[in-house]
Enzyme design. Sequence first.
Site, PDB file in Angstrom:
ATOM      1  N   TYR A  46       0.793  -1.230   0.000  1.00 42.16           N
ATOM      2  CA  TYR A  46       0.000   0.000   0.000  1.00 42.16           C
ATOM      3  C   TYR A  46       0.827   1.283   0.000  1.00 42.16           C
ATOM      4  O   TYR A  46       0.283   2.365   0.157  1.00 42.16           O
ATOM      5  CB  TYR A  46      -0.935   0.019   1.217  1.00 42.16           C
ATOM      6  CG  TYR A  46      -2.211  -0.769   0.995  1.00 42.16           C
ATOM      7  CD1 TYR A  46      -2.189  -2.157   0.967  1.00 42.16           C
ATOM      8  CD2 TYR A  46      -3.433  -0.123   0.801  1.00 42.16           C
ATOM      9  CE1 TYR A  46      -3.353  -2.887   0.759  1.00 42.16           C
ATOM     10  CE2 TYR A  46      -4.595  -0.843   0.591  1.00 42.16           C
ATOM     11  CZ  TYR A  46      -4.555  -2.217   0.573  1.00 42.16           C
ATOM     12  OH  TYR A  46      -5.709  -2.929   0.365  1.00 42.16           O
ATOM     13  N   LYS A  92       3.670 -15.289   3.225  1.00 37.72           N
ATOM     14  CA  LYS A  92       3.933 -16.120   2.039  1.00 37.72           C
ATOM     15  C   LYS A  92       5.445 -16.142   1.851  1.00 37.72           C
ATOM     16  O   LYS A  92       5.982 -15.763   0.795  1.00 37.72           O
ATOM     17  CB  LYS A  92       3.198 -15.524   0.826  1.00 37.72           C
ATOM     18  CG  LYS A  92       3.263 -16.377  -0.432  1.00 37.72           C
ATOM     19  CD  LYS A  92       2.379 -17.608  -0.391  1.00 37.72           C
ATOM     20  CE  LYS A  92       2.636 -18.483  -1.597  1.00 37.72           C
ATOM     21  NZ  LYS A  92       1.805 -19.701  -1.619  1.00 37.72           N
ATOM     22  N   ASP A 126      -2.302 -18.545   1.421  1.00 42.24           N
ATOM     23  CA  ASP A 126      -3.220 -19.346   0.596  1.00 42.24           C
ATOM     24  C   ASP A 126      -3.872 -20.448   1.435  1.00 42.24           C
ATOM     25  O   ASP A 126      -5.090 -20.630   1.423  1.00 42.24           O
ATOM     26  CB  ASP A 126      -2.494 -19.921  -0.631  1.00 42.24           C
ATOM     27  CG  ASP A 126      -1.185 -20.619  -0.290  1.00 42.24           C
ATOM     28  OD1 ASP A 126      -0.685 -20.439   0.834  1.00 42.24           O
ATOM     29  OD2 ASP A 126      -0.661 -21.354  -1.158  1.00 42.24           O
ATOM     30  N   ASP A 130      -6.017  -7.164   4.156  1.00 41.81           N
ATOM     31  CA  ASP A 130      -7.170  -6.637   3.416  1.00 41.81           C
ATOM     32  C   ASP A 130      -8.013  -7.800   2.908  1.00 41.81           C
ATOM     33  O   ASP A 130      -9.243  -7.825   3.075  1.00 41.81           O
ATOM     34  CB  ASP A 130      -6.646  -5.786   2.251  1.00 41.81           C
ATOM     35  CG  ASP A 130      -7.774  -5.239   1.393  1.00 41.81           C
ATOM     36  OD1 ASP A 130      -8.750  -4.734   1.967  1.00 41.81           O
ATOM     37  OD2 ASP A 130      -7.670  -5.326   0.147  1.00 41.81           O
TER      38      ASP A 130
END
Length: 364
Positions: free
Chosen positions: A141, A202, A235, A259
């Site tokens: 962001y 991740k 995931d 988010d």
Amino acid sequence: MRKYRVAWLPGDGVGKEVCDAARLVLDAAGFEADYLDGDIGWEFWRTEGDALPPRTLDQLRSTDCAFFGAITSKPVAEAARELAPELRGQGLTYRSPIVRMRQVLDLYICLRPCRAFRGNPLNYREDIDLVVFRENTEGMYIGVEFPKVPESFRAEPAMKRIPVDAAISIRSVTREASRRIVEAAFQYAVKNGRRKVTAVHKANVLRATCGVFLEAAQEVAARYPEIQFDTANVDAMGMWLLKNPRNYDVIVTTNLFGDILSDLCAQLVGGMGFAYSGNIGEKYAVFEPTHGSAPKYAGLNKVNPLATILAAKMMVEWLGETEVARNIEGAVADVIERGAVRTYDMGGEAGTVEMARAVAAEVG
Ligand code: IPM
Ligand code: MG
């Protein structure tokens, strides 16, 4: 109770209706404040080229906290077309006001509780009670993006692997921002009797950025042996949250993953009509329903105001008015459980105002 100063930023679309609904409940609950209306939203982008004018930021700095409704945002080309003629061609770009408030005011915690209220027909499962801590100032962001690879980047050997016409978005993750969001999640767990914190990442692919986040999370976790700690790839986390939502308690993650996961968690407990956020820094905070401005419902007295009412609950809690906060949440829980007043998303016919009145009657 001391009289607070609250910046009141309803914004666009349904923002005003849902903020009015929250006010009804705040007043009924005996919460006292001076509410200062602030300029924010699409109208100010069109007429001034800035959806969050500097005077509004000054106003935020003179208040205890802010209450924010929703804001319309449109893709780059459309935003440019809607600018007042005299402002066009000056290279003005639309930037999301909520993202700017988070960064300019260093509101590094995005706190998103997701609780399945008993009797909510939209609950995915009963007894879900999750809290998402989303890092709110950096990650994907930061707004550093290029429509194609800048010439100056090409000196770096790894950059040669990127096609010249590729668009690039930079993700920046610092140890300090990672440390403080994870610290906030653990402190919340201790204070609220939560058993477990899960750090989501991740790191098997985003080795640099998620590596920093994960390391910081492990360091902080080591200082809280009384709280269980685990980690998960984002995931897999999406899958596990659907499969076993009750296995999770406090989730902490970077900005974009937060988010995405917070919308998933919101849907587990009824969707955007129940999703609320606190954007919280050391000394200031902005509270909001997580949903957008829903222009197609604006002025129709239709949308569910409970997300905004719960955001108001979080605001008074943050200000230290725990009794008022408890009353508001209790009133929301009662109205949902009784089931006599339901908005359209819950399968009912009540409007925004009727729902707010039902909660206000319960709280007062
Ligand atoms: C949210 C929203 C915002 C975000 C948008 C409106 C910029 O989706 O608060 O989750 O991406 O953070
Ligand atoms: Mg979102």
